[in-house]
Design an enzyme around this catalytic site. Structure first.
Site, PDB file in Angstrom:
ATOM      1  N   LYS A   1       0.687  -1.264   0.053  1.00  0.00           N
ATOM      2  CA  LYS A   1       0.064  -0.058  -0.253  1.00  0.00           C
ATOM      3  C   LYS A   1       0.823   1.509  -0.128  1.00  0.00           C
ATOM      4  O   LYS A   1       0.619   2.236  -0.815  1.00  0.00           O
ATOM      5  CB  LYS A   1      -0.684  -0.301   1.280  1.00  0.00           C
ATOM      6  CG  LYS A   1      -2.405   0.647   0.883  1.00  0.00           C
ATOM      7  CD  LYS A   1      -3.133   0.145   2.164  1.00  0.00           C
ATOM      8  CE  LYS A   1      -2.177   0.161   3.582  1.00  0.00           C
ATOM      9  NZ  LYS A   1      -2.815  -0.646   4.761  1.00  0.00           N
TER      10      LYS A   1
ATOM     11  N   THR B   1       4.024   1.398  -0.707  1.00  0.00           N
ATOM     12  CA  THR B   1       4.686   1.544  -2.208  1.00  0.00           C
ATOM     13  C   THR B   1       3.829   2.187  -3.259  1.00  0.00           C
ATOM     14  O   THR B   1       4.252   2.897  -3.922  1.00  0.00           O
ATOM     15  CB  THR B   1       5.374   0.274  -2.458  1.00  0.00           C
ATOM     16  OG1 THR B   1       6.029  -0.399  -1.209  1.00  0.00           O
ATOM     17  CG2 THR B   1       6.069   0.029  -3.600  1.00  0.00           C
TER      18      THR B   1
ATOM     19  N   ARG C   1       2.002   7.853   6.748  1.00  0.00           N
ATOM     20  CA  ARG C   1       2.137   7.641   8.196  1.00  0.00           C
ATOM     21  C   ARG C   1       3.666   7.861   8.446  1.00  0.00           C
ATOM     22  O   ARG C   1       4.517   7.303   7.697  1.00  0.00           O
ATOM     23  CB  ARG C   1       1.610   6.770   8.721  1.00  0.00           C
ATOM     24  CG  ARG C   1       0.093   6.643   8.814  1.00  0.00           C
ATOM     25  CD  ARG C   1      -0.811   5.385   8.800  1.00  0.00           C
ATOM     26  NE  ARG C   1      -0.304   4.437   7.909  1.00  0.00           N
ATOM     27  CZ  ARG C   1      -0.706   3.221   8.064  1.00  0.00           C
ATOM     28  NH1 ARG C   1      -1.229   2.650   9.130  1.00  0.00           N
ATOM     29  NH2 ARG C   1      -0.582   2.525   6.994  1.00  0.00           N
TER      30      ARG C   1
ATOM     31  N   LYS D   1       9.987  -6.239  12.179  1.00  0.00           N
ATOM     32  CA  LYS D   1       9.435  -5.398  11.161  1.00  0.00           C
ATOM     33  C   LYS D   1      10.496  -4.702  10.152  1.00  0.00           C
ATOM     34  O   LYS D   1      11.233  -4.271  10.743  1.00  0.00           O
ATOM     35  CB  LYS D   1       8.463  -4.512  11.909  1.00  0.00           C
ATOM     36  CG  LYS D   1       7.526  -3.823  10.880  1.00  0.00           C
ATOM     37  CD  LYS D   1       6.659  -2.921  11.698  1.00  0.00           C
ATOM     38  CE  LYS D   1       5.963  -1.832  10.969  1.00  0.00           C
ATOM     39  NZ  LYS D   1       7.354  -0.688  10.306  1.00  0.00           N
TER      40      LYS D   1
ATOM     41  N   ALA E   1      -3.873   1.447  13.696  1.00  0.00           N
ATOM     42  CA  ALA E   1      -4.896   1.270  12.915  1.00  0.00           C
ATOM     43  C   ALA E   1      -5.848   0.391  13.610  1.00  0.00           C
ATOM     44  O   ALA E   1      -7.021   0.088  13.039  1.00  0.00           O
ATOM     45  CB  ALA E   1      -4.385   0.471  11.633  1.00  0.00           C
TER      46      ALA E   1
ATOM     47  N   PHE F   1      -4.322  -0.970   7.286  1.00  0.00           N
ATOM     48  CA  PHE F   1      -4.917  -2.394   6.951  1.00  0.00           C
ATOM     49  C   PHE F   1      -5.607  -2.228   5.664  1.00  0.00           C
ATOM     50  O   PHE F   1      -5.340  -1.629   4.753  1.00  0.00           O
ATOM     51  CB  PHE F   1      -5.902  -2.478   8.230  1.00  0.00           C
ATOM     52  CG  PHE F   1      -4.969  -2.821   9.489  1.00  0.00           C
ATOM     53  CD1 PHE F   1      -3.663  -3.074   9.549  1.00  0.00           C
ATOM     54  CD2 PHE F   1      -5.925  -2.396  10.629  1.00  0.00           C
ATOM     55  CE1 PHE F   1      -3.176  -3.525  11.017  1.00  0.00           C
ATOM     56  CE2 PHE F   1      -5.028  -2.680  12.016  1.00  0.00           C
ATOM     57  CZ  PHE F   1      -3.932  -3.206  11.933  1.00  0.00           C
TER      58      PHE F   1
ATOM     59  N   PHE G   1       4.070  -8.596  -9.262  1.00  0.00           N
ATOM     60  CA  PHE G   1       5.457  -9.196  -8.699  1.00  0.00           C
ATOM     61  C   PHE G   1       5.782  -9.952  -9.889  1.00  0.00           C
ATOM     62  O   PHE G   1       4.933 -10.406 -10.769  1.00  0.00           O
ATOM     63  CB  PHE G   1       4.869 -10.279  -7.679  1.00  0.00           C
ATOM     64  CG  PHE G   1       4.734  -9.601  -6.122  1.00  0.00           C
ATOM     65  CD1 PHE G   1       3.994  -8.761  -5.858  1.00  0.00           C
ATOM     66  CD2 PHE G   1       5.924  -9.784  -5.250  1.00  0.00           C
ATOM     67  CE1 PHE G   1       3.860  -8.204  -4.587  1.00  0.00           C
ATOM     68  CE2 PHE G   1       5.955  -9.085  -4.153  1.00  0.00           C
ATOM     69  CZ  PHE G   1       4.810  -8.579  -3.828  1.00  0.00           C
TER      70      PHE G   1
ATOM     71  N   TRP H   1       7.333  -0.749  -8.217  1.00  0.00           N
ATOM     72  CA  TRP H   1       8.339  -1.244  -7.481  1.00  0.00           C
ATOM     73  C   TRP H   1       9.746  -1.478  -8.159  1.00  0.00           C
ATOM     74  O   TRP H   1      10.757  -1.052  -7.644  1.00  0.00           O
ATOM     75  CB  TRP H   1       7.924  -2.537  -6.683  1.00  0.00           C
ATOM     76  CG  TRP H   1       8.967  -3.401  -5.826  1.00  0.00           C
ATOM     77  CD1 TRP H   1       8.885  -2.971  -4.340  1.00  0.00           C
ATOM     78  CD2 TRP H   1      10.136  -3.929  -6.044  1.00  0.00           C
ATOM     79  NE1 TRP H   1       9.847  -3.498  -3.874  1.00  0.00           N
ATOM     80  CE2 TRP H   1      10.616  -4.181  -4.836  1.00  0.00           C
ATOM     81  CE3 TRP H   1      10.579  -4.504  -6.998  1.00  0.00           C
ATOM     82  CZ2 TRP H   1      11.802  -5.021  -4.424  1.00  0.00           C
ATOM     83  CZ3 TRP H   1      11.778  -5.268  -6.890  1.00  0.00           C
ATOM     84  CH2 TRP H   1      12.292  -5.608  -5.545  1.00  0.00           C
TER      85      TRP H   1
END
Lengths: 559, 559
Positions: free
Chosen positions: B74, B76, B97, B108, B276, B304, B384, B412
Site C-alpha cells: 500500500k 509503495t 504515516r 518489522k 490502525a 490495514f 510481482f 516497485w
C-alpha cells in the site's frame, strides 16, 4: 524605574544569527553542519575527524564554591566569560551541558545561563533540543527490553532475574516508576521481577556518550556495560545480549556536538548532560575536543562545586580524554559566601563583611584544592545588586592572600562587557602556559586508596569509613580488571563533608562510603556517600500546571 | 543476471535534493521551512495558517484488500502513484504515516515504501526522524507523572487509584512493561497500584495529534482526555490535572508536518502514525490539509485493508476534518488474491487462475464497500515478477464486471513510470468530480447503531453481539455527551469477520464486541472485537541483534 526583564524575555529579544553563519565563522563547511531549525545544528563527526591534526586551543574550566540556596551562576559566568573573551578580541567558544527536559516540569528553571549571559534558543535547548536525550532514552531502554526478552525466550545466558542491574530510564520526574514489579499479567508477559526507572541523565549511556571519543569507542564502551549477574555471580555484559550495534545506530546522531550561540552571537557547544553525582557531570568530550580545534579559548563548566565537579573534570574527563586545562575560574557570590559564613537566606541583602569573611574559608579551600591539580586560578565574583563595595573588596583582598586575583563580574546585567577584566586576566593566565596539570591520584593505586586520596586532599576528611563488603567489592573489581578506573564520587554538593549542613570549610569529619557501583562502560567506579536520588519527583504544585502557550504561541510559565 | 537491490541500497543511491529546494518547489518560503538536517524539514504552522483561503487539491485515498502474508504494498503504491502523477505533468504530493521506531528492532522492516517507490531519507524516517514520536512519548508520560504526583500529594480530586485509565507509553517493543505494579518502595514513592505501558503509536495523544487542526484544537482535545475515575465513577479529565498546557508545549513542534521527498524528488509529507486498530490509522489531518493547499493531487493511505482503514479514513478522519476524497485506489496483488482464494504461501509462484478467481471475491467486496461512500474507484495490481499475464488479465476482467478499471503497476521495479496508466485514470476520475462523498452512518444515530451499520454494510455480518454491560456503557456515554462520536473499530485486519482465518468474502458471521473504550480526546469510541495488543514484544532473535554500523558508518541489518 525599569522593570527587570526575565531570562526568557531577554532571550526572546535576542537577535540570533542563522546557525549556518555561526558555523561559517568557525570555518565549518555548510555540508558538515546539520541544521535543526535555523538556530541549532549538529557538527558532522567526519568533519571533526578531519580536524585531528589541528593545534588545540586553551581549555578554561569554570567551577564554583559549594552551592547554596543563594545561587552561584556557574553557567551564567561560563557564558559571560566566553562573551568577554570574544569582546577583547579572542577567538573563544563555550562548551556546556544540555539541560534535562523532565525537571523543567517540576520546579527547576532553565539551564541556559541567565540575564544577558545566556545561550539561545533557550526554550528549545531546555525542551527537546536536537533529540539527544530522547536517543539516549531509546538506546538505554532497547537494552532493557532485550534483556527481558532474552529471559523470556529461555534465558540462554542464565541471567539471575534477581540480579538484573540494568534499569530503564525516562526523561521525566516520575517517582512512581522508581521501584516497580514488571512482567506481570501471565505467561505472555514474562517472568515477574523487581525493576525500576531512573531519569535519563542518570543513565550510564549518558555518561558513556559524554566520555566517548568516536563511534567505535562508544560501541566498545556500551559492550562493556554489566547488565546483571548469573547465579554464580559472574557478570553478563551488554555485548552478550548483542545490543551494542543497534544502540549505536540509535546514538550515532546524538554523538555529534550541538552548535548554538550566546546572546552576543558567539558560538557555543551544548552537548551531553550526565548527572554530577553518580556520573561525572560535564559536557561531552566530543564537544570539548571539537571546540579546542575550532577556537583559541574554550570555556567549559563542571557540575556542583569544585570539590565534586572540578575533581571529576580533572580526574575523570581530562585524564581519560587527554585534556590539559590551562586555567580555572572559581565562581563565588557575596551572597553565597555569606551563607557559608552562617548567614540565613533572608539576611543576604544586608552588608555583613564579618560573616562574609568567615564564609571565605569555603572559597579558600577550593583555591587550595584546584592548585593541587597544577592549574592556575582566577576568581569570578558574580555580582548581585545587593553586594556592597566593601564586601566585594573583602573577597578580592582575601583571594590576594592566596595569590589569586578576583574580579567583580557583571555579565548577568551587561553580558560580555561585564567580564572583560576577568577575560583579560584569564587569557593571560592561559597564555603564560604555567599550567602543569596532573590528576590528584595515580591510576595504578588501589581503588580504595584513590577514594582515600580524594577524601584527604579535597574533602580534608580525617578518614574513610567503609564496610568490609564495600572494600571486598573494590578488591573484587580490581581482580576483574577494573582497578585502573578512576573514582566517581557521589556525595552531597553542599559541603566538603557528607553533611550538607556543614558549610564553610569543615574539618574533623570522616567520609562514610555507603555503596560502590561499577560503571564498566563509562569506565569509572561510583562511590556513594549518602542518599543519591536517581529519579526525582514532582513538587506539590509542579510548574507543568502553569506552563503553556500564550495567544502568540509563545511559551509561558517555563522559566 | 543482476542481483536485485535491497530497499536500503536503492534508497542510498538516491540523489536527494536539498529539502529547501523541495520546499521551494511547493512555494514554501525558506523561513517557514524548519530544517532537520539537509533532507527533512517541518513546515511552520503559521505558514499553513496563511494558506487557508487557497483552493484545495484533489484527495486520493490508497487502500487495499485484506492483508495476507503475501504482502500488498500500500505504501509503495501510494508513493508510486504520487510519482506517476508527477510524471504525467500533474502537481502531486503524497501524505503518509510516520513509522514507529520500536518495531524496527523486532522483525518489522521499514515503512517507507519499497523498491523504486520509496520516500527518503528512509533510515532517518524509520528511526528518530524529526522527533515527533519522542515528543508524544514525553507529553503522554508527563500526564502520567502528574496523575501519580497528584495522588501522592493528597489526591485532592479523589481519583480512585484502582481506576486510573491513563497508562504510560514507550516507543519500544517491551512486553515486560505491559503490566506492572508501580509506586513500590515505600512512602516516598507513592501508593502502589497496577499500571502498564503501551507502545507510543497506541497513545491517545498520537490519535489526538493526528486529528487536531490547530494548536488550540490540540489543547482542547487533550483537556478532554478521561484519565480515570473517582470512587463515585465520575470521570477525571486531563484538564482537571492541569496538564494540557505543558503537554502542548511539548507537542507544538510535533504538530508541524514533516516534508521529505520520494526517490524521484517529489514532495511527501510523512506525519503522525496512530495505530490502525484502537485508533484510526492514517497520517495527520495537518499534513493532509496542508498538502491539499500545496498540490493539485494528494495521494494518501489508510492502515490495514479497506474494511478497517478506508472505513475509518472516511467515517472518522474525513468526516471530522471536512475532507472530501475524489477517488480511491484499492491495491491488490495476484499473490494475495490467491491466498484469499485458498492458496498456501508456498504455492503463490505457480500460475493458478482458478484459485485467483475465487480470491477476487475479497477485492469485489471492498469495491462494493467503497462505492457506498460515494467515492469513485480504481484498482492497482501491484506487480510481482511471478504474476502471469493470464492472472493479471483475470483481475482486470473481474474489476470490469464491477465497473472499475484495474491497472498492472510496476512502480516497485520502475518507480513512477510503472504507474503512469493508473495515474492518468485516477486523475481523470478525480477531475470528473463524480465523487459524492458521504460517511456510512449519521453522527446522530446511537453508538450501538453505528456499530451495527458498519457490521452490516462493511463486514456483512448478520448481527452484532455485545454483553449488556457493553451496551449500557455505550448508553452511559451517550448520556454523558459523547453520543455524536464516530466509532473506531478494532478487529483483525485479516478478514471481514473477526476470525482471521476466514479469507475471501465470508458471510454468515456475527460481530462479537468484547469491550468498548472512550477516547474522549481523540473524539471517538473504540469498539474492540477480539484480542488487541497495544504493546508488542520482541521475537526470539530480534533484528536488533544484527543491526549496527559498518566501517563506513552506514546502517546494516535494519531492513
Amino acid at each position: 524605574m525599569a522593570t527587570v526583564k526575565s531570562d526568557i524575555e531577554i532571550a526572546r529579544e535576542a537577535k540570533m544569527k542563522p546557525i549556518m553563519e555561526i558555523g561559517k565563522g568557525l570555518g565549518i563547511p555548510e555540508k558538515d553542519l546539520i541544521p535543526y531549525g535555523h538556530t541549532k545544528a549538529k557538527v558532522a563527526l567526519s568533519y571533526i575527524d578531519s580536524l585531528k591534526s589541528k593545534k588545540n586551543g586553551k581549555l578554561i574550566l569554570v567551577t564554583a564554591i559549594n552551592p547554596t540556596p543563594a545561587g552561584e551562576g556557574k553557567t551564567t559566568t561560563t557564558v559571560g566569560l566566553g562573551d568577554g573573551l570574544n569582546r577583547i578580541g579572542k577567538k573563544a567558544m563555550v562548551a556546556l551541558r544540555e539541560p534535562s527536559l523532565g525537571p523543567c516540569f517540576g520546579m527547576k528553571g532553565g539551564a541556559a545561563g541567565g540575564g544577558y549571559a545566556q545561550i539561545v534558543p533557550m526554550e528549545d535547548i531546555n525542551l527537546h533540543f536536537t533529540g539527544d536525550f530522547h536517543a539516549i532514552t531509546s538506546a538505554h531502554n532497547l537494552l532493557s527490553a532485550m534483556i527481558d526478552n532474552h529471559i523470556y525466550w529461555g534465558n540462554e545466558l542464565g541471567i539471575d532475574t534477581r540480579r538484573v542491574a540494568w534499569r530503564r530510564v525516562m526523561d521525566m520526574n516520575d517517582r512512581a516508576l522508581r521501584e516497580i514489579v514488571c512482567s506481570l499479567g501471565g505467561v505472555a508477559n514474562g517472568y515477574p521481577r523487581e525493576a525500576g526507572f531512573d531519569i535519563t541523565v542518570a543513565s550510564e549511556i549518558m555518561a558513556i556518550l559524554c566520555l566517548s571519543t568516536s563511534i567505535e569507542d562508544l560501541e566498545r564502551r556500551i559492550g562493556q556495560i554489566v547488565i546483571g549477574y548469573k547465579k554464580d555471580k559472574s557478570p553478563v555484559l551488554a555485548k552478550d545480549i548483542k545490543a551494542p550495534g543497534a544502540m549505536v545506530v540509535l546514538l550515532k546522531d546524538a554523538l555529534q556536538p550541538n552548535l548554538v550561540q550566546t546572546l552576543e552571537n558567539n558560538p557555543a557547544f551544548v552537548h551531553g548532560g550526565p548527572f554530577a553525582n553518580i556520573a561525572h557531570g560535564c559536557n561531552s568530550v566530543m564537544a570539548t575536543q571539537s571546540a579546542l580545534k575550532l577556537a583559541d579559548y574554550v570555556v567549559t563548566e563542571a557540575g556542583f562545586g569544585a570539590d565534586l565537579g572540578a575533581e571529576k573534570f580533572f580526574d575523570i574527563k581530562c585524564r581519560k580524554a587527554g585534556l590539559s586545562p590551562s586555567a580555572t575560574v572559581i565562581v563565588a557570590t557575596v551572597r553565597a559566601l555569606k551563607m557559608h559564613g552562617g548567614a540565613a537566606k533572608d539576611e543576604l541583602k544586608t552588608e555583613n563583611v564579618e560573616v562574609l569573611k568567615k564564609g571565605l574559608a569555603n572559597l579558600g579551600r577550593h583555591i587550595e584544592n584546584v592548585k593541587k591539580f597544577g592549574v592556575p586560578i582566577a576568581v569570578a565574583i558574580n555580582h548581585f545588586i545587593s553586594d556592597t563595595d566593601a564586601e566585594v573588596q573583602a573577597v578580592i583582598d582575601y583571594c590576594k592572600t592566596h595569590g589569586v586575583e578576583a574580579f567583580r563580574c557583571t555579565h548577568w546585567a551587561e553580558g560580555g562587557k561585564g567580564t572583560e577584566a576577568l577575560a583579560k586576566h584569564v587569557a593571560e593566565l592561559a597564555d603564560k602556559g604555567s599550567a602543569q596539570f596532573k590528576p590528584i591520584y595515580d591510576e595504578n593505586v588501589s581503588l580504595f586508596d584513590k577514594v582515600k586520596t580524594i577524601a584527604r586532599e579535597i574533602y580534608r576528611a580525617d578518614d574513610v569509613v567503609a564496610d568490609k563488603s564495600v572494600r571486598d567489592q573494590l578488591k573484587a573489581w580490581e581482580a576483574a580488571g577494573y582497578g585502573k578506573f578512576p573514582i566517581c564520587m557521589a556525595k552531597t554538593q553542599y559541603s566538603f563533608s557528607t553533611d550538607p549542613n556543614l558549610k564553610g570549610a569543615p574539618t574533623n569529619h570522616v567520609l562514610p562510603v555507603r555503596e560502590v557501583r561499577l560503571s564498566a562502560g563509562a569506565e569509572f567506579i561510583v562511590v556513594i556517600c549518602g542518599d543519591i536520588m536517581t529519579m526525582p519527583g514532582l513538587p506539590k504544585v509542579p510548574s507543568a500546571e502553569v506552563i503553556g502557550l500564550d495567544d502568540k504561541g509563545q511559551i509561558v510559565g517555563l522559566f
